[in-house]
Write an enzyme that holds these catalytic residues in place. Structure first.
Site, PDB file in Angstrom:
ATOM      1  N   SER A 113      27.231  35.500  44.936  1.00 38.30           N
ATOM      2  CA  SER A 113      27.732  36.816  45.309  1.00 38.30           C
ATOM      3  C   SER A 113      26.590  37.812  45.152  1.00 38.30           C
ATOM      4  CB  SER A 113      28.903  37.166  44.380  1.00 38.30           C
ATOM      5  OG  SER A 113      29.349  38.474  44.621  1.00 38.30           O
ATOM      6  N   LYS A 127      27.859  35.478  49.623  1.00 35.62           N
ATOM      7  CA  LYS A 127      28.878  36.527  49.771  1.00 35.62           C
ATOM      8  C   LYS A 127      28.192  37.869  49.571  1.00 35.62           C
ATOM      9  CE  LYS A 127      32.348  38.031  46.503  1.00 35.62           C
ATOM     10  NZ  LYS A 127      33.517  37.610  45.697  1.00 35.62           N
ATOM     11  N   LYS A 138      28.504  41.990  49.158  1.00 38.55           N
ATOM     12  CA  LYS A 138      29.386  43.102  48.839  1.00 38.55           C
ATOM     13  C   LYS A 138      29.242  44.142  49.936  1.00 38.55           C
ATOM     14  CE  LYS A 138      31.107  41.692  44.964  1.00 38.55           C
ATOM     15  NZ  LYS A 138      32.554  41.600  44.745  1.00 38.55           N
ATOM     16  N   ASP A 152      32.823  40.956  50.852  1.00 39.64           N
ATOM     17  CA  ASP A 152      33.837  41.381  49.875  1.00 39.64           C
ATOM     18  C   ASP A 152      33.752  42.890  49.695  1.00 39.64           C
ATOM     19  OD1 ASP A 152      35.603  41.706  47.774  1.00 39.64           O
ATOM     20  OD2 ASP A 152      34.466  40.494  46.343  1.00 39.64           O
ATOM     21  N   GLU A 166      36.928  39.435  52.246  1.00 39.18           N
ATOM     22  CA  GLU A 166      37.678  39.514  50.985  1.00 39.18           C
ATOM     23  C   GLU A 166      38.088  40.957  50.670  1.00 39.18           C
ATOM     24  OE1 GLU A 166      35.543  37.396  47.928  1.00 39.18           O
ATOM     25  OE2 GLU A 166      36.656  38.335  46.284  1.00 39.18           O
ATOM     26  N   ASP A 183      41.700  38.956  46.638  1.00 37.16           N
ATOM     27  CA  ASP A 183      41.199  38.818  45.272  1.00 37.16           C
ATOM     28  C   ASP A 183      42.077  39.720  44.379  1.00 37.16           C
ATOM     29  OD1 ASP A 183      39.807  39.112  42.864  1.00 37.16           O
ATOM     30  OD2 ASP A 183      37.856  39.471  43.739  1.00 37.16           O
ATOM     31  N   LYS A 186      41.112  33.692  40.281  1.00 39.09           N
ATOM     32  CA  LYS A 186      40.349  33.971  39.058  1.00 39.09           C
ATOM     33  C   LYS A 186      41.330  33.820  37.916  1.00 39.09           C
ATOM     34  CE  LYS A 186      37.092  37.294  41.011  1.00 39.09           C
ATOM     35  NZ  LYS A 186      36.719  38.723  41.113  1.00 39.09           N
ATOM     36  N   GLY A 239      34.587  34.652  40.497  1.00 39.46           N
ATOM     37  CA  GLY A 239      33.903  34.797  39.218  1.00 39.46           C
ATOM     38  C   GLY A 239      33.912  36.238  38.768  1.00 39.46           C
TER      39      GLY A 239
HETATM   40  O1  OSB Z   1      35.108  40.934  43.487  1.00 35.91           O
HETATM   41  O2  OSB Z   1      34.603  38.902  43.248  1.00 35.91           O
HETATM   42  C1  OSB Z   1      34.527  40.061  42.864  1.00 35.91           C
HETATM   43  C2  OSB Z   1      32.117  40.266  39.894  1.00 35.91           C
HETATM   44  C3  OSB Z   1      32.786  41.153  39.090  1.00 35.91           C
HETATM   45  C4  OSB Z   1      33.959  41.709  39.539  1.00 35.91           C
HETATM   46  C5  OSB Z   1      34.479  41.357  40.788  1.00 35.91           C
HETATM   47  C6  OSB Z   1      33.830  40.451  41.594  1.00 35.91           C
HETATM   48  C7  OSB Z   1      32.608  39.915  41.143  1.00 35.91           C
HETATM   49  C8  OSB Z   1      31.782  39.002  41.931  1.00 35.91           C
HETATM   50  C9  OSB Z   1      30.809  38.119  41.179  1.00 35.91           C
HETATM   51  O3  OSB Z   1      31.781  38.971  43.130  1.00 35.91           O
HETATM   52  C10 OSB Z   1      31.130  36.684  41.239  1.00 35.91           C
HETATM   53  C11 OSB Z   1      30.354  35.855  40.232  1.00 35.91           C
HETATM   54  O4  OSB Z   1      30.756  35.791  39.054  1.00 35.91           O
HETATM   55  O5  OSB Z   1      29.358  35.263  40.634  1.00 35.91           O
HETATM   56 MG    MG Z   2      36.208  39.948  45.041  1.00 35.80          MG
END
Ligand code: OSB
Ligand code: MG
Length: 371
Positions: A135, A161, A163, A188, A213, A238, A262, A290
């Protein structure tokens, strides 16, 4: 046979690189480790709530409070050690999923260690290794992002992924596809859009994304269903997925075609497996999200991701992607194919490095029955 003692530790660890989403930028993580002690064995769980109520309303402080004042006393009063019984008893309290999940995970680790099974074996996992995704947060510049993605590709990650948020979305996908036409890519938004952006979001259909996402805020299942009915790319939820009931609502409303699980967000393994089994039955693939966990939380995620309906690459990356040094031995690494092995020893299957944990600990509290 009962829990003799529980320890909560508040840790603070710095990321190797800042992590920015539509919610903000973070450079370090505070989180709680829960340790349960019984018959010379220690079970470990991680509470993924962070300092600020950005991703969800929970924080390290609210989690500490409900663990200390409700979940831990409940466990001692009812002499609970079985994770399923704890989950059942704790269901009388509303909310605070990350807090309860952290304690439940510690009980699962303890149980598996007592049975001399890995958590994957105990859960009925079938994959010995799982596909690693990464991510990638919002960067200071587009060229920083391109370089970062290039580097992760070299390290072997199977999918990336990104953001996104308004102003860092369509332009970013265009740029990515210029450099990486065949990369497995998904985006995402962490709920950064609203229904006024419906037409704007439909432009994402051009980029052959694996999924989009959480474009809308957590409670907004309805607008997700409207968008999914017009969009050819699969939507994945999510933040909206807070347990089995929200999963069933989302699936029945057509709000998404993929689910991100999660364990912290849904309140534990019992609930996560219920969602997994329901989705499997409905033909909805799931994958493991994660929360930038330490190695303890990530090891737990690896075992969960070994269940059969986890069908897409996960937000499960190597220890080094998050932290200079991880608190487990061995650290989590990728193999040549961009896969991560599910640890094979009893319980979480990795050894917490207690000295290092002490070094990162800001605060500790010990709980015993009747005290
Ligand atoms: O939206 O998936 C998410 C990390 C913290 C809070 C929300 C998200 C995330 C990540 C990181 O996208 C995923 C990872 O732990 O590698
Ligand atoms: Mg997410």
């Amino acid at each position: 046979m009962s829990i003799e003692r529980i320890e909560l530790c508040l840790l603070k660890m710095s990321y190797v690189h800042y992590f920015e989403t539509s919610l903000g930028r973070e450079k370090e993580k505070e989180f709680i480790l829960a340790k349960v002690f019984s018959e010379g064995i220690i079970g470990y769980g991680e509470v993924v709530a962070s300092q600020a109520p950005l991703y969800s309303y929970e924080t390290v402080t609210t989690a500490w409070h409900v663990l200390r004042d409700f979940f831990i006393p409940l466990l001692f009063e009812q002499k609970l050690e079985e994770p399923e019984k704890f989950a059942q008893a704790a269901s009388r309290y509303r909310g605070h999923p990350m807090a309860r999940a952290g304690l439940e995970l510690a009980l699962w680790d303890l149980k598996a260690k007592k049975m001399n099974l890995s958590l994957s074996q105990l859960y009925g996992g079938i994959y010995p290794k799982i596909p690693a995704g990464v991510s990638v947060g919002i960067q200071d510049s587009v060229s920083d992002l391109v370089h970062r993605v290039e580097d992760f590709r070299k390290q072997g990650y199977q999918r990336v992924k990104l953001k996104i948020k308004p102003g860092w979305d369509i332009n970013i996908c265009q740029e990515m596809r210029k450099h990486f036409p065949n990369l497995k890519l998904q985006v995402d938004a962490n709920g950064a859009y609203d229904r006024a952006h419906m037409e704007h979001l439909l432009q994402l259909d051009e980029f052959n994304l694996l999924l989009v996402e959480q474009p809308f805020p957590p409670f907004d299942l309805w607008d997700h269903s409207l968008l999914q009915s017009k969009m050819s790319t699969d939507l994945c939820l999510d933040e909206s997925i807070i347990g089995f009931l929200s999963t069933r609502s989302a699936v029945e409303m057509g709000s998404c075609r993929v689910i991100n699980i999660k364990v912290g967000r849904v309140g534990g393994i019992v609930e996560a497996r219920k969602i997994h089994d329901y989705c499997q039955h409905q033909g909805i693939p799931v994958w493991c999200g994660g929360m930038l966990e330490s190695g303890i939380g990530r090891a737990h995620n690896l075992h969960l991701a070994s269940l059969p309906n986890f069908k897409l690459p996960h937000d499960l990356s190597a220890s080094r992607r998050y932290y200079a040094e991880d608190i487990i031995d061995p650290e989590i690494t990728l193999d040549e194919e961009g896969m991560i092995r599910v640890p094979q020893g009893p319980g979480i299957g990795v050894t917490p490095r207690e000295k290092m944990i002490d070094g990162f600990t800001l605060k500790r509290e010990i709980f015993q029955p009747g005290k």
